[in-house]
Design an enzyme around this catalytic site. Structure first.
Site, PDB file in Angstrom:
ATOM      1  N   ASP A  21      -5.351   8.264  -8.054  1.00  9.16           N
ATOM      2  CA  ASP A  21      -4.626   7.461  -9.042  1.00  9.16           C
ATOM      3  C   ASP A  21      -5.466   7.486 -10.309  1.00  9.16           C
ATOM      4  O   ASP A  21      -6.636   7.091 -10.297  1.00  9.16           O
ATOM      5  CB  ASP A  21      -4.490   6.006  -8.567  1.00  9.16           C
ATOM      6  CG  ASP A  21      -3.526   5.863  -7.386  1.00  9.16           C
ATOM      7  OD1 ASP A  21      -2.954   6.882  -6.957  1.00  9.16           O
ATOM      8  OD2 ASP A  21      -3.357   4.732  -6.899  1.00  9.16           O
ATOM      9  N   ASP A  58       7.727   3.678  -3.391  1.00 11.64           N
ATOM     10  CA  ASP A  58       6.810   2.527  -3.346  1.00 11.64           C
ATOM     11  C   ASP A  58       7.523   1.328  -2.713  1.00 11.64           C
ATOM     12  O   ASP A  58       7.943   0.405  -3.420  1.00 11.64           O
ATOM     13  CB  ASP A  58       6.352   2.164  -4.768  1.00 11.64           C
ATOM     14  CG  ASP A  58       5.615   3.313  -5.439  1.00 11.64           C
ATOM     15  OD1 ASP A  58       4.612   3.782  -4.890  1.00 11.64           O
ATOM     16  OD2 ASP A  58       6.066   3.744  -6.525  1.00 11.64           O
TER      17      ASP A  58
HETATM   18  O1  1PR Z   1       7.265   5.575 -11.567  1.00 12.74           O
HETATM   19  O2  1PR Z   1       7.545   8.021 -11.828  1.00 12.74           O
HETATM   20  O3  1PR Z   1       6.144   6.752 -13.430  1.00 12.74           O
HETATM   21  O4  1PR Z   1       5.410   7.122 -11.108  1.00 12.74           O
HETATM   22  C1  1PR Z   1       4.342   6.246 -11.047  1.00 12.74           C
HETATM   23  C2  1PR Z   1       3.530   6.655  -9.858  1.00 12.74           C
HETATM   24  O5  1PR Z   1       2.312   5.933  -9.896  1.00 12.74           O
HETATM   25  C3  1PR Z   1       4.212   6.333  -8.553  1.00 12.74           C
HETATM   26  O6  1PR Z   1       4.004   7.417  -7.680  1.00 12.74           O
HETATM   27  C4  1PR Z   1       3.486   5.090  -8.041  1.00 12.74           C
HETATM   28  O7  1PR Z   1       3.316   5.165  -6.635  1.00 12.74           O
HETATM   29  C5  1PR Z   1       2.129   5.209  -8.701  1.00 12.74           C
HETATM   30  N1  1PR Z   1       1.546   3.914  -9.088  1.00 12.74           N
HETATM   31  C6  1PR Z   1       1.942   3.141 -10.113  1.00 12.74           C
HETATM   32  N2  1PR Z   1       1.118   2.065 -10.207  1.00 12.74           N
HETATM   33  C7  1PR Z   1       0.222   2.157  -9.236  1.00 12.74           C
HETATM   34  C8  1PR Z   1      -0.886   1.225  -8.981  1.00 12.74           C
HETATM   35  O8  1PR Z   1      -1.656   1.396  -8.039  1.00 12.74           O
HETATM   36  N3  1PR Z   1      -1.014   0.200  -9.795  1.00 12.74           N
HETATM   37  N4  1PR Z   1      -0.224   3.752  -7.499  1.00 12.74           N
HETATM   38  C9  1PR Z   1       0.484   3.324  -8.522  1.00 12.74           C
HETATM   39  C10 1PR Z   1       0.297   3.956  -6.338  1.00 12.74           C
HETATM   40  C11 1PR Z   1      -0.264   4.537  -4.235  1.00 12.74           C
HETATM   41  C12 1PR Z   1      -0.913   5.741  -3.801  1.00 12.74           C
HETATM   42  C13 1PR Z   1      -2.166   5.460  -3.040  1.00 12.74           C
HETATM   43  C14 1PR Z   1      -1.812   5.215  -1.615  1.00 12.74           C
HETATM   44  C15 1PR Z   1      -2.981   5.364  -0.684  1.00 12.74           C
HETATM   45  N5  1PR Z   1      -0.744   4.185  -5.512  1.00 12.74           N
HETATM   46  O9  1PR Z   1      -1.252   6.518  -4.879  1.00 12.74           O
HETATM   47  O10 1PR Z   1      -2.926   6.558  -3.226  1.00 12.74           O
HETATM   48  O11 1PR Z   1      -1.246   3.923  -1.474  1.00 12.74           O
HETATM   49  O12 1PR Z   1      -3.958   4.423  -0.919  1.00 12.74           O
HETATM   50  P1  1PR Z   1      -5.014   4.049   0.221  1.00 12.74           P
HETATM   51  O13 1PR Z   1      -5.247   5.274   1.032  1.00 12.74           O
HETATM   52  O14 1PR Z   1      -6.255   3.634  -0.520  1.00 12.74           O
HETATM   53  O15 1PR Z   1      -4.401   2.921   0.976  1.00 12.74           O
HETATM   54  P2  1PR Z   1       6.655   6.820 -12.029  1.00 12.74           P
END
Ligand code: 1PR
Length: 553
Positions: A244, A403
């Site tokens: 991320d 998500d």
């Molecule tokens: O909506 O098309 O602009 O895409 C945004 C992208 O960014 C989406 O794929 C969304 O999942 C991700 N995202 C947005 N905000 C966050 C945040 O964390 N604040 N991250 C975010 C999502 C989830 C995974 C993570 C897994 C594994 N993060 O990326 O890597 O949950 O984590 P872990 O192994 O530590 O539990 P758009």
């Protein structure tokens, strides 16, 4: 530097191929018109996406005759992916579109009733008659991504002098690579197959592959009854590292990770957690054996991605040293640039592909598109980002990142949504839940469940689901197996399990307890608690097939 000519005829990520060619010591010259084919000594025909789309573009631009002439002249020729498929007579993907017809036979689609299609991942290219055909290694794995395959019939092509390498997917044996004389072609992507793939490219370019084949032509047609000649099911368990990425308060682009989508420190200053630099970390995970690397631009919903040059630069730099598939997500949608110009999702995706991405991942925009799909009675108008990008680059290039958040209910008929009976009841003891889709990084929950979303995007042409889970994200408590089972039962495209991985055992659990096609980890790798290699060692020790990183070219 010696050169190789690359045919530039179709949209696709050729940057990785250029990087791979340069990595083995050659430089690329582009063939941009049919007349220029004659200038080529060594010619590579890359291909990605739809057979009919590629072949009709080649034909309408006037390339078919010059390519045949090049092959007939005896000069070195290599086809990759659809570049292999093009050598055959045709494909059921577009029955009206003829191939080059250098080889007999037509491609057909993998049967998706018992397995995920496309076939995405690392599999064999095993050639019993010539085990080291063009640098192939019987112990190595190669990266495939395709829905259509040339079925393998033992002895058929061998009797015409071809050496044939095969793989097996869900009981179907397909052609992974073929070679005869000056012609070599791979269904897998050598430029995305780590060092094992670079060796294949090198063997083609330096002529050692053709020389070895000439001195050991495949003399014996394999005996149709000899089982030893048939390769076994060889798809490995895919382990993905996810980064991320966002700008921190100091303006630096950093890899971050929090829990349940909150990436700020718990301390009073609430800084964005800085876990390292994206390019360096991607390289580290590649060298630990990650089968793919995913970058998510998690600030995209606030910043304009078109101006987000650092993310493009991250891909350019990463794809020079990381020879496995790269996915990028965040902000893939129709948008308006800072200067007021309209930019389509397809144009944004194109920028990412040209910078070295192999797949784009769409989050929020997919949810909105799915809502409109149901509101219009499941009509497809062809104008969504998913439809447009998959049409241009193939389904395999479009991932939808989901998500979801749990919504507990006391019984299934308490909601119109698809529920699961959960072993982890809700706060009021509710024994059922459904998974609500969210947008904008989990900030907004929608009245759409994961089954609805994933089925809608599959119909639109999405090739793979990246299945996060907000309840599990960053908890180190293991994947949400109930969620994964529900989505796997709903779609036929591959699913990547994500969110909650805290140790190697969680990867083993998700592969054993569900039929997930891949599993992704983030925090446990970034915090240095475990390496990707440790995950793979654990899986291997438990009898699951994995790909090992091969260091030396
Ligand atoms: O909506 O098309 O602009 O895409 C945004 C992208 O960014 C989406 O794929 C969304 O999942 C991700 N995202 C947005 N905000 C966050 C945040 O964390 N604040 N991250 C975010 C999502 C989830 C995974 C993570 C897994 C594994 N993060 O990326 O890597 O949950 O984590 P872990 O192994 O530590 O539990 P758009």
């Amino acid at each position: 530097m010696p050169t190789v000519h690359l045919l530039d005829y179709v949209a696709g990520n050729v940057r990785s191929l250029v990087n791979a060619i340069e990595r083995v010591g050659y430089s690329v010259e582009w063939v941009r018109s049919p007349e220029e084919v004659a200038n080529a000594d060594k010619l590579i025909l890359p291909g990605v996406g739809h057979f009919g789309h590629c072949l009709s573009q080649l034909a309408s631009a006037g390339y078919m005759a010059p390519i045949r002439a090049h092959i007939e002249s005896g000069k070195p020729f290599m086809g990759i992916c659809v570049g292999l498929q093009a050598l055959f007579e045709g494909s059921s993907e577009d029955p009206n579109c003829p191939g080059l017809g250098v080889l007999p036979g037509k491609l057909d689609r993998f049967d998706d009733t018992s397995k995920s299609v496309p076939h995405i991942g690392w599999n064999d290219a095993s050639c019993p008659t010539n085990p080291n055909l063009f640098g192939l290694n019987p112990d190595s794995k190669y990266y495939y991504v395709h829905s259509y395959k040339m079925p393998y019939t033992k002895g058929q092509l061998e009797s015409q002098g071809w050496a044939v390498a095969t793989g097996v997917y869900g009981g179907e044996t397909f052609i992974g690579a073929i070679a005869k004389g000056n012609v070599m072609a791979t269904q897998f992507h050598p430029e995305k197959s780590g060092v094992a793939g670079l060796r294949v490219i090198r063997a083609f370019l330096d002529g050692s592959g053709a020389a070895a084949l000439a001195s050991h032509p495949p003399q014996e047609v394999p005996n149709a009854g000899d089982d030893a000649l048939v390769s076994k099911e060889g798809l490995t368990r895919r382990v993905i590292a996810c980064l991320d990425v966002r700008t921190n308060d100091q303006g630096d682009l950093v890899v971050t990770k929090g829990d349940q989508y909150d990436v700020r420190e718990k301390s009073d200053d609430r800084n964005v957690r800085n876990l390292g630099k994206p390019v360096e970390m991607a390289r580290k995970y590649y060298e630990q054996g990650a089968d793919e690397v995913t970058f998510l631009n998690i600030t995209s919903f606030r910043d304009c991605p078109v101006a987000d040059l650092p993310m493009l630069e991250i891909l350019r730099l990463t794809s020079k040293t990381v020879f496995v598939p790269l996915t990028v997500g965040g902000g893939i949608r129709d948008t308006v640039d800072t200067d007021g110009t309209k930019v389509s999702a397809l144009e944004i995706a194109t920028m990412y592909f040209q910078s070295g991405a192999d797949k784009v991942s769409i989050g929020s925009d997919a949810v909105i598109a799915a809502e409109e799909y149901y509101a219009s009675g499941k009509t497809l108008f062809g104008n969504t980002a998913i439809e447009q990008i998959s049409k241009a680059y193939g389904n395999q290039a479009v991932v939808v990142s989901v998500d979801p958040k749990r919504v507990y209910v006391p019984k299934p008929d308490a909601t119109r949504h698809h529920t699961v009976k959960t072993s982890y009841p809700g706060p009021k003891g509710e024994e059922y839940c459904w998974y609500a889709c969210t947008i904008k990084g989990g900030r907004e929950t929608r009245d759409l469940d994961v089954v609805e979303l994933t089925q809608a995007v599959e119909a639109m042409g999405c090739g793979e689901i990246l299945l996060n889970c907000i309840d599990k994200d960053g908890t180190n408590s293991g994947f949400d197996l109930e969620l994964i089972r529900q989505v796997k039962a709903a779609v036929r495209i591959p699913v990547i399990a994500s969110s909650g991985a805290g140790n190697p055992g969680h990867f083993e659990e998700v592969f054993r307890e569900t039929t997930t096609d891949a599993a992704l980890g983030a925090g446990m790798f970034h915090r240095g608690e475990y390496t990707v290699q440790q995950v793979k060692e654990e899986l291997k020790a438990r009898g699951l097939v994995v790909r090992q990183f091969e260091g030396d070219l």
